[in-house]
Structure formats: C-alpha cells, structure tokens
Scaffold this motif. Structure first.
Motif, mmCIF file in Angstrom:
data_model
loop_
_atom_site.group_PDB
_atom_site.id
_atom_site.type_symbol
_atom_site.label_atom_id
_atom_site.label_comp_id
_atom_site.label_asym_id
_atom_site.label_seq_id
_atom_site.Cartn_x
_atom_site.Cartn_y
_atom_site.Cartn_z
ATOM 1 N N UNK A 26 0.672 15.971 0.561
ATOM 2 C CA UNK A 26 1.268 17.023 -0.049
ATOM 3 C C UNK A 26 1.627 16.819 -1.542
ATOM 4 N N UNK A 27 1.049 17.797 -2.356
ATOM 5 C CA UNK A 27 1.306 17.689 -3.718
ATOM 6 C C UNK A 27 0.550 16.859 -4.480
ATOM 7 N N UNK A 28 -0.356 15.897 -3.798
ATOM 8 C CA UNK A 28 -0.909 14.675 -4.535
ATOM 9 C C UNK A 28 -2.666 14.785 -4.155
ATOM 10 N N UNK A 29 -3.509 14.936 -5.246
ATOM 11 C CA UNK A 29 -4.860 15.005 -5.153
ATOM 12 C C UNK A 29 -5.727 14.051 -4.359
ATOM 13 N N UNK A 30 -5.138 12.956 -4.001
ATOM 14 C CA UNK A 30 -5.839 11.876 -3.492
ATOM 15 C C UNK A 30 -5.285 11.396 -2.007
ATOM 16 N N UNK A 31 -5.930 11.017 -0.969
ATOM 17 C CA UNK A 31 -5.702 10.822 0.182
ATOM 18 C C UNK A 31 -5.493 9.152 0.542
ATOM 19 N N UNK A 32 -4.264 8.934 0.946
ATOM 20 C CA UNK A 32 -3.974 7.612 1.008
ATOM 21 C C UNK A 32 -3.282 7.506 2.348
ATOM 22 N N UNK A 33 -3.354 6.182 3.055
ATOM 23 C CA UNK A 33 -2.628 5.783 4.347
ATOM 24 C C UNK A 33 -1.284 5.338 3.792
ATOM 25 N N UNK A 34 -0.176 6.126 3.782
ATOM 26 C CA UNK A 34 1.052 5.456 3.270
ATOM 27 C C UNK A 34 1.560 4.450 3.954
ATOM 28 N N UNK A 35 1.391 4.376 5.361
ATOM 29 C CA UNK A 35 2.026 3.562 6.165
ATOM 30 C C UNK A 35 1.334 2.077 5.633
ATOM 31 N N UNK A 36 0.117 2.036 5.232
ATOM 32 C CA UNK A 36 -0.443 0.683 4.732
ATOM 33 C C UNK A 36 0.313 0.239 3.464
ATOM 34 N N UNK A 37 0.716 1.178 2.499
ATOM 35 C CA UNK A 37 1.494 0.997 1.299
ATOM 36 C C UNK A 37 3.010 0.561 1.608
ATOM 37 N N UNK A 38 3.399 1.063 2.579
ATOM 38 C CA UNK A 38 4.971 0.837 2.909
ATOM 39 C C UNK A 38 4.887 -0.557 3.467
ATOM 40 N N UNK A 39 4.025 -1.093 4.309
ATOM 41 C CA UNK A 39 3.936 -2.056 5.142
ATOM 42 C C UNK A 39 3.682 -3.354 3.935
ATOM 43 N N UNK A 40 2.836 -3.003 2.942
ATOM 44 C CA UNK A 40 2.538 -4.033 1.763
ATOM 45 C C UNK A 40 4.178 -4.212 1.115
ATOM 46 N N UNK A 41 4.542 -3.219 0.556
ATOM 47 C CA UNK A 41 5.935 -3.372 -0.277
ATOM 48 C C UNK A 41 6.945 -4.165 0.771
ATOM 49 N N UNK A 42 7.131 -3.814 1.954
ATOM 50 C CA UNK A 42 8.036 -4.364 2.777
ATOM 51 C C UNK A 42 7.868 -5.931 2.759
ATOM 52 N N UNK A 43 6.433 -6.215 2.994
ATOM 53 C CA UNK A 43 5.840 -7.555 2.973
ATOM 54 C C UNK A 43 6.424 -8.259 1.611
ATOM 55 N N UNK A 44 6.071 -7.663 0.452
ATOM 56 C CA UNK A 44 6.556 -8.246 -0.815
ATOM 57 C C UNK A 44 8.056 -8.585 -0.827
ATOM 58 N N UNK A 45 8.806 -7.865 -0.152
ATOM 59 C CA UNK A 45 10.325 -7.845 -0.325
ATOM 60 C C UNK A 45 10.627 -9.359 0.413
ATOM 61 N N UNK A 46 10.173 -9.231 1.700
ATOM 62 C CA UNK A 46 10.188 -10.440 2.462
ATOM 63 C C UNK A 46 9.813 -11.681 1.822
ATOM 64 N N UNK A 47 8.453 -11.705 1.441
ATOM 65 C CA UNK A 47 8.125 -12.949 0.910
ATOM 66 C C UNK A 47 8.613 -13.712 -0.309
#
Length: 409
Positions: free
Chosen positions: A283-304
């Motif tokens: 919504x409100x963004x002209x690109x399609x992305x799987x946000x779940x993958x992005x969230x998981x990556x960011x959480x992984x960075x926090x833990x690493x």
C-alpha cells in the motif's frame, strides 16, 4: 532516506560503494535470460543451504584442559549461564554432549570426554564418540601435547578430517611467569616459548608441520583466537563458512568487519528473492516486495552483531556496564527499534531515490535488468534499504564493542 526525523539508513557518495564488480557478475549470471521467478527459486535454495547448513564442532583433549569453558566461550556464553556446558576442576563430561548455539540452532559444539578417561581410551576413542558426525576437531591441552593427543590427531588425519591444536590457559602461564620473572618478563617471549614447546612435542610424535593456537578461554579476544578463526573459515566447506563466521562471539573489530562483509554478499540474493515472490504492491508503494524476507534479514543482522535486547543485556551483565550506557553509543535510531512489517515498509518508501540509483547502474551493466520493469525498481529499493541498515548496525556494533572494552571486568 537521509535527513528525516527518524534518521538516515544511508548516505553514499558513489554507487561503486554499494555494488562491486563481483556482485554485478553474480547478478548477471543469476538473472540469465530475464526469468526472475526461475532465478528466485535458485537463490531461495542457495540461501536456505547457507542459513541452515549444519555445523558440528568437536572439542576434545585430556581431562582438565578447559574444554567445557571453551565450548561456552565460542558460543558467547558464560560458565554459569543457563544452557552452558558444565565446568569443573575434574572431568565433568562422561559422554559426548551436544550444546547448540543460543542464536543458531544448526550450530552444535560437542563437549567430548577427555582422552584417556576410563571409558574413552585413545585406542577406540573416535569410534566411541561417533567420529563421523563432526566437521572438525579442536584438540586441547593446558600443557605439552602428550601421546594421547598425537595418537588422536593421527587417527583423525587418517580418516580425512581436519583437526587443530589449541594450547589453553596461556593467561595463567603468563601471570605465573610475570610473578617469577619480574625483571626479565616478556609476554611475547613467554608465548613464543609455549608455542615452541608445544610444536616440539608434536613433532616428536611425528606430526608434520603442526599448527598450535594459544588461547585463553576467559579472554577469547586475546592471543591466537582470531588467527585460528581465519584458518578455520578458509578450510571449512564453502557452504559452512557463513554460519561459522556469523555464529562467532563479537569479541573483536576484525570479526565484526568480517560479519559485515559476509552478510553484504547475500543482500542481492535477498533483494531478488523478496521482490520475485511478492504478488501485489505494498500500500502506498509502487513496488512489490515480500516484507517478511526483509524483516527476517534485519532481525538476523541484529542478532549477528549482538544488538538485540537479549544480547545487549548479556553484554551488560558480563562487563558490568549498564545497558543504558551501551545503548547510549548507538547512533542509528533504527537499530534499537522493534523490527516489524511497519518499519520495513517505512524504510522501503524512503528508499525509492536510492533504489533508482541502483537500477540506473544495473541497466548500464546488466542489460537484462531492463526487461524486469517494476521488478528492477523493487530490487534496487530493497537492496538500498538492506545495505543501509547493515552499514549502520555494523557501525553501531563497533561503538558498542569499544564501549564494552572500557570495562575493567
């Protein structure tokens, strides 16, 4: 994304700071004929293999060499922490005992019974501990390496497995030497003497070109641990190097930098995958992305990088520095926020300009990107966001480590 009230994920002067030539070649190869779905499926398999590769590390040696403490140390744990290996002045391990990493359950460090203990004599030791399950062995000694160590190393070598000699408790040797040699004490000289003594004993046992790493389990950031980590990383199979590196405790600046480099190498894969598997634009963004993958990556960075809530609390307990003090050196307003779908969408929205920079560069170097239309914009935006977040969290991890090293504990 720069200059808003929530701070900037990234400011960069040149696109060449973001995507290097090696990545361009990898992207070109992955996209092939422009079939994004086909490329994404292959990248999904690749990421799954990297993130879930099992790693089994065996810690062995004679009784009383500090094996259990080492098991805890390389998992970033204290001896009294819940889930830690039991330690003591006598042999406490009576059978091979697995200890999973607190953040990476596919990494298991095995505390093996001491060589020469009643139930595990060197002659049948490898069979008794189920030799085939381990990726490599660490053979520990707190004195000279003895015949049992030599016999074990030869048996491991005969079965085509890697082994590494670790001389533990060097901090105790240095302390004792300093008390005895008040006028002539030299830390470098004592370490050299210990290393040479170990090498001679191994050569006497017909071990060719033995490598001995001097370690203090209580001060893992000192002496030869970083050198040992470098060699282990190089000699592990490629698909297991990543998880080995990411699971290491954040005890030195070089390790933090290696983690940053390792995580950055996979960002283009995540960007390709996140956009290819999405079915509708956000919504409100002209690109399609799987946000779940992005969230998981960011959480992984926090833990690493040890900047999640639990890791920061553990570091505070270990160093005696209040959690609020550790947090005070973190500059990015994003690092300590709860990572969720809403935050990811916000960052993607702000990443449009940076994403277009990525797309423009890719169009000039990888012509097939032009056939992906909206997918190309999605790729650029996602890539820009993840590179920026990784850059900031890595820099904050350096600040937190330097603050922690100020502790007298």
């Amino acid at each position: 994304m720069a200059g808003d009230k929530d701070g900037s994920v990234m400011e960069m002067d040149s696109i060449y700071d973001i995507i290097d030539d090696e990545e361009v070649q990898e992207i070109n190869s992955a996209l092939g004929d422009g079939d994004l779905c086909k490329a994404a499926e292959k990248l999904k398999e690749s990421l799954h293999e990297i993130e879930n590769a099992p790693l089994n590390i065996a810690i062995t040696g004679e009784s009383g060499t500090g094996k259990s403490t080492f098991v805890n140390a390389i998992r970033g744990m204290d001896d009294e922490e819940e889930g830690s290996a039991k330690t003591g002045v006598v042999e406490t391990t009576m059978e091979p005992t697995p200890y999973t990493h607190p953040n990476y359950p596919n990494v298991t460090v095995w505390d093996l019974p001491g060589i020469g203990s009643p139930n595990f004599v060197a002659a049948n030791y490898l069979q008794s501990v189920e030799f085939s399950r381990y990726d490599f062995f660490v053979i520990m000694s707190s004195e000279r390496f003895k015949q049992n160590d030599v016999d074990l190393a030869k048996a491991i070598q005969a079965m085509d497995k890697k082994f590494y000699f670790v001389r533990s408790k060097v901090d105790s040797d240095l302390h004792a030497s300093e008390k005895r040699r008040k006028k002539t004490y030299s830390e470098e000289g004592v370490l050299s003497e210990i290393r040479e003594n170990c090498i001679i004993s191994l050569r006497d046992g017909e071990i060719i070109n033995p490598r001995v790493f001097l370690i203090s389990c209580l001060e893992l950031d000192k002496y030869d641990f970083y050198e040992m980590h470098n060699i282990l990383e190089k000699e592990l199979p490629e698909h297991k190097r990543h998880i080995f590196l990411i699971s290491l405790p954040n005890i030195s600046l070089p390790i933090l930098e290696k983690k940053r480099q390792a995580l950055k190498k996979d960002i283009w894969k995540l960007a390709t995958l996140s956009c290819a598997v999405a079915t509708v634009p956000l919504p409100g963004l002209s690109v399609a992305c799987d946000v779940g993958i992005l969230v998981n990556a960011m959480i992984m960075y926090q833990k690493a990088f040890g900047l999640d809530k639990k890791s920061l609390e553990k570091l505070a307990n270990k160093t005696g520095i209040d959690v609020s003090e550790l947090k005070s050196v973190i500059k990015s307003p994003l690092v300590l926020r709860q990572i969720n779908k809403e935050l990811a969408i916000t960052l993607l929205s702000r990443g449009a300009v940076g994403g277009l920079m990525i797309v423009e560069y890719l169009l000039s170097t990888i012509p097939v990107v032009g056939t992906l239309s909206a997918g190309a914009i999605s790729f650029g935006t996602t890539y820009w966001m993840l590179v920026g977040f990784l850059k900031e969290i890595a820099e904050d991890a350096v600040r937190v480590l330097k603050k922690a090293l100020e502790s007298p504990v």
